[in-house]
Design a protein around this motif. Sequence first.
Motif, PDB file in Angstrom:
ATOM      1  N   GLY A  68      44.795  55.503  48.329  1.00  0.00           N
ATOM      2  CA  GLY A  68      45.832  56.509  48.165  1.00  0.00           C
ATOM      3  C   GLY A  68      46.457  56.269  46.803  1.00  0.00           C
ATOM      4  N   PHE A  69      46.836  57.326  46.096  1.00  0.00           N
ATOM      5  CA  PHE A  69      47.411  57.125  44.764  1.00  0.00           C
ATOM      6  C   PHE A  69      48.205  58.336  44.313  1.00  0.00           C
ATOM      7  CE2 PHE A  69      42.810  58.130  44.214  1.00  0.00           C
ATOM      8  CZ  PHE A  69      42.879  59.367  43.573  1.00  0.00           C
ATOM      9  N   TRP A  70      49.139  58.087  43.391  1.00  0.00           N
ATOM     10  CA  TRP A  70      49.850  59.147  42.691  1.00  0.00           C
ATOM     11  C   TRP A  70      50.229  58.637  41.306  1.00  0.00           C
ATOM     12  CZ3 TRP A  70      54.590  57.641  41.084  1.00  0.00           C
ATOM     13  CH2 TRP A  70      55.348  56.786  41.883  1.00  0.00           C
ATOM     14  N   LEU A  71      50.438  59.574  40.399  1.00  0.00           N
ATOM     15  CA  LEU A  71      50.787  59.237  39.021  1.00  0.00           C
ATOM     16  C   LEU A  71      51.951  60.108  38.574  1.00  0.00           C
ATOM     17  CD1 LEU A  71      49.497  57.226  37.001  1.00  0.00           C
ATOM     18  CD2 LEU A  71      48.167  59.124  36.098  1.00  0.00           C
ATOM     19  N   ALA A  72      52.898  59.502  37.860  1.00  0.00           N
ATOM     20  CA  ALA A  72      54.032  60.252  37.320  1.00  0.00           C
ATOM     21  C   ALA A  72      53.540  61.288  36.303  1.00  0.00           C
ATOM     22  CB  ALA A  72      55.016  59.295  36.655  1.00  0.00           C
ATOM     23  N   PRO A  73      54.213  62.420  36.207  1.00  0.00           N
ATOM     24  CA  PRO A  73      53.779  63.464  35.264  1.00  0.00           C
ATOM     25  C   PRO A  73      53.612  62.963  33.831  1.00  0.00           C
ATOM     26  CG  PRO A  73      55.530  64.305  36.669  1.00  0.00           C
ATOM     27  CD  PRO A  73      55.396  62.830  36.973  1.00  0.00           C
ATOM     28  N   SER A  74      54.485  62.080  33.382  1.00  0.00           N
ATOM     29  CA  SER A  74      54.428  61.596  31.992  1.00  0.00           C
ATOM     30  C   SER A  74      53.202  60.727  31.716  1.00  0.00           C
ATOM     31  CB  SER A  74      55.697  60.798  31.656  1.00  0.00           C
ATOM     32  OG  SER A  74      55.789  59.668  32.515  1.00  0.00           O
ATOM     33  N   ALA A  75      52.525  60.272  32.753  1.00  0.00           N
ATOM     34  CA  ALA A  75      51.365  59.385  32.581  1.00  0.00           C
ATOM     35  C   ALA A  75      50.037  60.109  32.788  1.00  0.00           C
ATOM     36  CB  ALA A  75      51.473  58.221  33.557  1.00  0.00           C
ATOM     37  N   ARG A  76      50.085  61.359  33.165  1.00  0.00           N
ATOM     38  CA  ARG A  76      48.848  62.092  33.458  1.00  0.00           C
ATOM     39  C   ARG A  76      48.083  62.435  32.180  1.00  0.00           C
ATOM     40  NH1 ARG A  76      52.059  65.753  37.746  1.00  0.00           N
ATOM     41  NH2 ARG A  76      52.352  64.079  39.273  1.00  0.00           N
ATOM     42  N   GLY A  77      46.763  62.481  32.323  1.00  0.00           N
ATOM     43  CA  GLY A  77      45.918  62.875  31.211  1.00  0.00           C
ATOM     44  C   GLY A  77      45.513  61.735  30.288  1.00  0.00           C
ATOM     45  N   ALA A  78      45.935  60.516  30.578  1.00  0.00           N
ATOM     46  CA  ALA A  78      45.618  59.367  29.724  1.00  0.00           C
ATOM     47  C   ALA A  78      44.499  58.502  30.303  1.00  0.00           C
ATOM     48  CB  ALA A  78      46.876  58.516  29.506  1.00  0.00           C
ATOM     49  N   GLY A  79      43.958  58.895  31.462  1.00  0.00           N
ATOM     50  CA  GLY A  79      42.888  58.118  32.081  1.00  0.00           C
ATOM     51  C   GLY A  79      43.360  56.912  32.871  1.00  0.00           C
ATOM     52  N   LEU A  80      44.670  56.767  33.031  1.00  0.00           N
ATOM     53  CA  LEU A  80      45.194  55.590  33.747  1.00  0.00           C
ATOM     54  C   LEU A  80      44.709  55.534  35.186  1.00  0.00           C
ATOM     55  CD1 LEU A  80      48.909  55.535  32.529  1.00  0.00           C
ATOM     56  CD2 LEU A  80      47.006  54.150  31.705  1.00  0.00           C
ATOM     57  N   MET A  81      44.731  56.672  35.878  1.00  0.00           N
ATOM     58  CA  MET A  81      44.342  56.647  37.288  1.00  0.00           C
ATOM     59  C   MET A  81      42.864  56.331  37.437  1.00  0.00           C
ATOM     60  SD  MET A  81      45.443  56.561  40.290  1.00  0.00           S
ATOM     61  CE  MET A  81      47.082  57.259  40.209  1.00  0.00           C
ATOM     62  N   HIS A  82      42.036  56.863  36.578  1.00  0.00           N
ATOM     63  CA  HIS A  82      40.604  56.541  36.642  1.00  0.00           C
ATOM     64  C   HIS A  82      40.398  55.034  36.532  1.00  0.00           C
ATOM     65  CE1 HIS A  82      36.312  56.593  36.012  1.00  0.00           C
ATOM     66  NE2 HIS A  82      36.505  55.889  34.909  1.00  0.00           N
ATOM     67  N   HIS A  83      41.055  54.417  35.570  1.00  0.00           N
ATOM     68  CA  HIS A  83      40.905  52.970  35.378  1.00  0.00           C
ATOM     69  C   HIS A  83      41.491  52.190  36.560  1.00  0.00           C
ATOM     70  CE1 HIS A  83      39.088  53.059  31.433  1.00  0.00           C
ATOM     71  NE2 HIS A  83      39.900  54.078  31.161  1.00  0.00           N
ATOM     72  N   ALA A  84      42.602  52.666  37.106  1.00  0.00           N
ATOM     73  CA  ALA A  84      43.194  52.002  38.272  1.00  0.00           C
ATOM     74  C   ALA A  84      42.250  52.073  39.465  1.00  0.00           C
ATOM     75  CB  ALA A  84      44.544  52.635  38.609  1.00  0.00           C
TER      76      ALA A  84
END
Length: 185
Positions: free
Chosen positions: A92-108
């Motif tokens: 399960g995951f979520w990302l803050a709007p300011s962090a989207r589009g940087a590939g952080l979730m993919h790497h996480a």
Amino acid sequence: MQPVTLESARVRLDVPTRADTAAITAACQDPDVVRWTTIPTPYRDQDARTFVDALVGPGWASDREYTWAIRRPGSTWLDGIISYRTAGRDLGFWLAPSARGAGLMHHAVELVVGWAFDRGAHDVYWECYAGNTASASVARRAGFSYTGTGDARVPGRDGGPTPAWTGLRRADGTAASAQAWPTTA
């Protein structure tokens, strides 16, 4: 289990603490986080403290759910949350709007899935509420096979069944399904 930190050149995953209350509360005001999760709404600082105290610590201690804060290397600011639940071997995951589009979730996701495989999981399950194209895009990019649509394991905020897109990634790298991802994902 004692909490573990996972990191790559792009992301650092460590345990969320009460010091993250402001970041968690701010992110949980985002309409997309509210729409695609079952967080309380309205979301308050007390909800963030309860999340850290009642879910994060006990989840690690019981080996039921491992929850990490997603941070950029060198930063203490929480950009999102990712969890791995042991019973269903699911993410399960979520990302803050300011962090989207940087590939952080993919790497996480790559770090957590790799960690689960290293600990003996033979596969990892993913689901999102049907229509959550951002989550589906992350799962597809992380090598999950789309396995269909069905009732979500996590019911909707009202407690009722909610349609979900599902996926699976196997430790041996074989595809779990030949089904095509939804065209909107």
